[in-house]
Design an enzyme around this catalytic site. Structure first.
Site, PDB file in Angstrom:
ATOM      1  N   HIS A   1       1.152  49.730  -0.185  1.00  0.00           N
ATOM      2  CA  HIS A   1       1.129  48.237  -0.338  1.00  0.00           C
ATOM      3  C   HIS A   1       2.490  47.583  -0.823  1.00  0.00           C
ATOM      4  O   HIS A   1       3.131  48.333  -1.834  1.00  0.00           O
ATOM      5  CB  HIS A   1       0.193  47.730  -1.491  1.00  0.00           C
ATOM      6  CG  HIS A   1      -1.441  47.826  -0.795  1.00  0.00           C
ATOM      7  ND1 HIS A   1      -2.542  48.276  -1.285  1.00  0.00           N
ATOM      8  CD2 HIS A   1      -1.769  47.830   0.655  1.00  0.00           C
ATOM      9  CE1 HIS A   1      -3.546  48.278  -0.510  1.00  0.00           C
ATOM     10  NE2 HIS A   1      -2.878  47.877   0.533  1.00  0.00           N
ATOM     11  N   CYS A   2       2.907  46.514  -0.744  1.00  0.00           N
ATOM     12  CA  CYS A   2       4.066  45.793  -0.979  1.00  0.00           C
ATOM     13  C   CYS A   2       4.058  44.785  -2.141  1.00  0.00           C
ATOM     14  O   CYS A   2       2.976  44.051  -2.034  1.00  0.00           O
ATOM     15  CB  CYS A   2       4.726  45.373   0.399  1.00  0.00           C
ATOM     16  SG  CYS A   2       6.389  44.558   0.144  1.00  0.00           S
TER      17      CYS A   2
ATOM     18  N   CYS B   1       9.843  46.786   4.334  1.00  0.00           N
ATOM     19  CA  CYS B   1       8.897  47.520   4.836  1.00  0.00           C
ATOM     20  C   CYS B   1       9.152  47.519   6.416  1.00  0.00           C
ATOM     21  O   CYS B   1       8.977  48.583   7.055  1.00  0.00           O
ATOM     22  CB  CYS B   1       7.592  46.514   4.990  1.00  0.00           C
ATOM     23  SG  CYS B   1       6.734  46.498   3.298  1.00  0.00           S
TER      24      CYS B   1
ATOM     25  N   CYS C   1       4.786  39.479   2.333  1.00  0.00           N
ATOM     26  CA  CYS C   1       4.742  40.664   3.359  1.00  0.00           C
ATOM     27  C   CYS C   1       3.291  40.845   3.546  1.00  0.00           C
ATOM     28  O   CYS C   1       2.214  40.978   2.964  1.00  0.00           O
ATOM     29  CB  CYS C   1       5.461  41.698   2.573  1.00  0.00           C
ATOM     30  SG  CYS C   1       5.543  43.171   3.535  1.00  0.00           S
TER      31      CYS C   1
ATOM     32  N   HIS D   1      -0.278  51.168   7.373  1.00  0.00           N
ATOM     33  CA  HIS D   1      -0.723  52.181   6.498  1.00  0.00           C
ATOM     34  C   HIS D   1      -0.874  53.458   7.440  1.00  0.00           C
ATOM     35  O   HIS D   1      -0.561  54.358   6.888  1.00  0.00           O
ATOM     36  CB  HIS D   1      -2.226  51.988   6.151  1.00  0.00           C
ATOM     37  CG  HIS D   1      -2.233  50.869   4.873  1.00  0.00           C
ATOM     38  ND1 HIS D   1      -1.395  51.152   3.721  1.00  0.00           N
ATOM     39  CD2 HIS D   1      -3.260  49.969   4.514  1.00  0.00           C
ATOM     40  CE1 HIS D   1      -1.799  50.054   2.817  1.00  0.00           C
ATOM     41  NE2 HIS D   1      -2.713  49.590   3.525  1.00  0.00           N
TER      42      HIS D   1
ATOM     43  N   CYS E   1       8.009  42.358   5.554  1.00  0.00           N
ATOM     44  CA  CYS E   1       9.285  42.210   5.116  1.00  0.00           C
ATOM     45  C   CYS E   1      10.402  42.788   5.433  1.00  0.00           C
ATOM     46  O   CYS E   1      10.235  43.966   5.834  1.00  0.00           O
ATOM     47  CB  CYS E   1       9.041  42.023   3.392  1.00  0.00           C
ATOM     48  SG  CYS E   1       9.038  43.661   2.527  1.00  0.00           S
TER      49      CYS E   1
ATOM     50  N   HIS F   1      -1.137  44.922   8.916  1.00  0.00           N
ATOM     51  CA  HIS F   1      -1.320  45.612   7.581  1.00  0.00           C
ATOM     52  C   HIS F   1      -2.026  47.097   7.742  1.00  0.00           C
ATOM     53  O   HIS F   1      -1.508  48.052   7.221  1.00  0.00           O
ATOM     54  CB  HIS F   1      -2.440  44.790   6.571  1.00  0.00           C
ATOM     55  CG  HIS F   1      -2.671  45.160   5.359  1.00  0.00           C
ATOM     56  ND1 HIS F   1      -2.049  44.850   4.285  1.00  0.00           N
ATOM     57  CD2 HIS F   1      -3.246  46.252   4.813  1.00  0.00           C
ATOM     58  CE1 HIS F   1      -2.319  45.426   3.082  1.00  0.00           C
ATOM     59  NE2 HIS F   1      -3.137  46.263   3.581  1.00  0.00           N
ATOM     60  N   GLU F   2      -3.191  47.086   8.525  1.00  0.00           N
ATOM     61  CA  GLU F   2      -3.749  48.281   8.430  1.00  0.00           C
ATOM     62  C   GLU F   2      -3.015  49.456   9.334  1.00  0.00           C
ATOM     63  O   GLU F   2      -2.904  50.653   9.091  1.00  0.00           O
ATOM     64  CB  GLU F   2      -5.272  48.196   9.227  1.00  0.00           C
ATOM     65  CG  GLU F   2      -6.229  47.260   8.031  1.00  0.00           C
ATOM     66  CD  GLU F   2      -6.417  47.866   6.752  1.00  0.00           C
ATOM     67  OE1 GLU F   2      -6.074  48.950   6.641  1.00  0.00           O
ATOM     68  OE2 GLU F   2      -6.628  47.049   5.980  1.00  0.00           O
TER      69      GLU F   2
END
Ligand SMILES: [Zn+2]
Ligand SMILES: [Zn+2]
Length: 180
Positions: A141-142, A169, A147, A135, A166, A131-132
């Site tokens: 954000h999704c 993304c 995801c 970015h 996902c 996640h990080e």
């Protein structure tokens, strides 16, 4: 300069760092280089008032010390981190920047007075790392709750996510990585 650096700050269990590195290699398709830094790195980032460490300052420290040949750098630590607008955070990232950070502190079942579960901790740490770093590569954000780029401010939401990006993304990520 095509590898992602994972910096262990302080002592982190080997299998957790390995899982994080493996998840990154798999999802980003880039090799990971593992580094280690002492907990001294963050001693000036502690807030006595909040009894927590300021994430943005830790990111500055990492940025200062990370080798220049790292495409992106993820710091992994085990202390409670915050940003002034939230009571706590699981991680933070420079959007389209170079450095991101995750903390295991509130990913642990023990924190919620539940029996410890290393496998669950490992999975959560892997997801939050993706996640990080996402970015860092410009992913926002999704909306898809499965995801890894879905916003999660509690462990229930993290556990609901799958261990990958996902399809949309992933597609965006591929185009970004190709441009690096
Ligand atoms: Zn986020
Ligand atoms: Zn997504």
């Amino acid at each position: 300069m095509n590898h992602i650096c994972v910096i262990e700050i302080g002592n982190i269990k080997k299998d957790i760092i390995k899982h994080i590195s493996d998840s990154i290699e798999k999802e980003f398709g880039l090799p990971v280089k593992r580094l280690k830094m002492g907990i001294d790195l963050i001693k000036n980032t502690f807030s006595v008032k909040r009894n927590q460490f300021l994430a943005s300052k830790i990111i500055e420290k990492i940025l200062h010390y990370t080798p220049t040949n790292c495409l992106k750098t993820l710091g992994v630590l085990n202390v409670d981190i915050y940003t002034p607008i939230f009571t706590f955070i699981f991680g933070q990232s420079q959007f389209e920047g170079k450095v991101s950070l995750i903390s295991l502190y509130r990913l642990k079942q023990d924190f919620y007075s539940l029996p410890s579960n290393d496998n669950l901790l490992m999975e959560r740490a892997g997801k939050e790392s993706l996640h990080e770093l996402g970015h860092n590569f410009g992913l926002a954000h999704c909306d898809n709750p499965k995801c890894v780029m879905h916003f999660s401010n509690n462990t229930i939401k993290i556990d609901r996510k799958e261990k990958n990006f996902c399809r949309s993304c992933k597609k965006y990520l591929r185009s970004k990585i190709e441009k690096e």
